[in-house]
Design an enzyme around this catalytic site. Sequence first.
Site, PDB file in Angstrom:
ATOM      1  N   ASN A 197     163.528  49.957  45.155  1.00 20.80           N
ATOM      2  CA  ASN A 197     162.950  50.032  44.238  1.00 20.80           C
ATOM      3  C   ASN A 197     162.840  48.311  42.581  1.00 20.80           C
ATOM      4  OD1 ASN A 197     165.936  50.239  43.874  1.00 20.80           O
ATOM      5  ND2 ASN A 197     166.417  51.523  41.881  1.00 20.80           N
ATOM      6  N   GLU A 202     162.052  48.472  39.292  1.00 22.95           N
ATOM      7  CA  GLU A 202     162.136  48.982  37.975  1.00 22.95           C
ATOM      8  C   GLU A 202     161.860  47.506  37.011  1.00 22.95           C
ATOM      9  OE1 GLU A 202     166.374  48.986  36.754  1.00 22.95           O
ATOM     10  OE2 GLU A 202     166.018  51.014  38.302  1.00 22.95           O
ATOM     11  N   CYS A 229     160.157  54.103  42.682  1.00 18.26           N
ATOM     12  CA  CYS A 229     161.366  54.478  43.326  1.00 18.26           C
ATOM     13  C   CYS A 229     160.764  54.098  45.480  1.00 18.26           C
ATOM     14  CB  CYS A 229     161.154  55.348  43.668  1.00 18.26           C
ATOM     15  SG  CYS A 229     161.205  56.392  42.066  1.00 18.26           S
ATOM     16  N   GLU A 252     160.370  55.157  47.564  1.00 16.91           N
ATOM     17  CA  GLU A 252     160.406  55.474  48.744  1.00 16.91           C
ATOM     18  C   GLU A 252     159.191  55.526  48.531  1.00 16.91           C
ATOM     19  OE1 GLU A 252     162.634  56.650  46.540  1.00 16.91           O
ATOM     20  OE2 GLU A 252     163.640  58.520  47.034  1.00 16.91           O
ATOM     21  N   CYS A 290     163.228  61.252  43.446  1.00 13.66           N
ATOM     22  CA  CYS A 290     162.650  62.309  42.254  1.00 13.66           C
ATOM     23  C   CYS A 290     161.518  63.135  42.614  1.00 13.66           C
ATOM     24  CB  CYS A 290     162.246  61.204  41.563  1.00 13.66           C
ATOM     25  SG  CYS A 290     160.454  60.385  41.890  1.00 13.66           S
ATOM     26  N   CYS A 335     158.842  61.300  43.601  1.00 10.72           N
ATOM     27  CA  CYS A 335     158.141  60.935  45.267  1.00 10.72           C
ATOM     28  C   CYS A 335     158.198  62.037  46.067  1.00 10.72           C
ATOM     29  CB  CYS A 335     159.579  60.121  45.296  1.00 10.72           C
ATOM     30  SG  CYS A 335     160.152  58.570  45.176  1.00 10.72           S
TER      31      CYS A 335
HETATM   32  N1  THU Z   1     165.126  55.587  42.131  1.00 13.73           N
HETATM   33  C1  THU Z   1     164.819  55.654  43.690  1.00 13.73           C
HETATM   34  O1  THU Z   1     164.452  54.215  43.828  1.00 13.73           O
HETATM   35  N2  THU Z   1     164.826  56.212  44.721  1.00 13.73           N
HETATM   36  C2  THU Z   1     165.123  57.615  44.155  1.00 13.73           C
HETATM   37  O2  THU Z   1     165.313  58.306  44.680  1.00 13.73           O
HETATM   38  C3  THU Z   1     166.841  58.060  42.674  1.00 13.73           C
HETATM   39  C4  THU Z   1     166.148  57.081  42.115  1.00 13.73           C
HETATM   40  C5  THU Z   1     165.819  54.728  41.239  1.00 13.73           C
HETATM   41  C6  THU Z   1     164.455  54.256  40.453  1.00 13.73           C
HETATM   42  C7  THU Z   1     164.921  53.725  39.162  1.00 13.73           C
HETATM   43  O3  THU Z   1     165.159  52.314  39.433  1.00 13.73           O
HETATM   44  C8  THU Z   1     166.624  54.009  39.433  1.00 13.73           C
HETATM   45  O4  THU Z   1     166.521  54.425  40.790  1.00 13.73           O
HETATM   46  C9  THU Z   1     167.309  54.687  38.660  1.00 13.73           C
HETATM   47  O5  THU Z   1     166.650  56.131  38.537  1.00 13.73           O
END
Ligand code: THU
Length: 130
Positions: free
Chosen positions: A42, A44, A53, A55, A86, A89
Amino acid sequence: MEWNSLVEAAWQVREQAYAPYSKFAVGAALLAADGRLFVGSNVENLSYGLSQCAERVAIGAAIAAGARNFLGMAVVADTRVPVSPCGACRQVLAEFGVPRVLLANRSSHLEFRLEELLPRASAGILDRGE
Ligand code: THU
């Protein structure tokens, strides 16, 4: 589906997660039909909604490298129960027909078929009955 190498790669790339806001690191590994493995963590942003994310980062890397057919994706995080992708994704996994998804934490995993994660992903869209 032999998941070991995907899970290993996902834990490895999770180390690269850029998650200063949530402090929640996620790793994903995507196996293409031609044998190539693509990874994502991920990424941010201070403007939270721009966060990407793991994925979708992995899928973007694969698509940019020319891969179009996929066998499966592993997603890992250090959670009490295996992390769950999510909705956005799930839709992107559906776009590229990633047929199987393994969700794992340090001690357990759950395997899903795409249709279980997002039923009827494309049904009726752009369908004008012509
Ligand atoms: N996140 C992902 O990268 N993949 C997931 O399957 C769940 C959530 C990330 C998004 C954000 O950077 C952090 O996790 C918190 O939600």
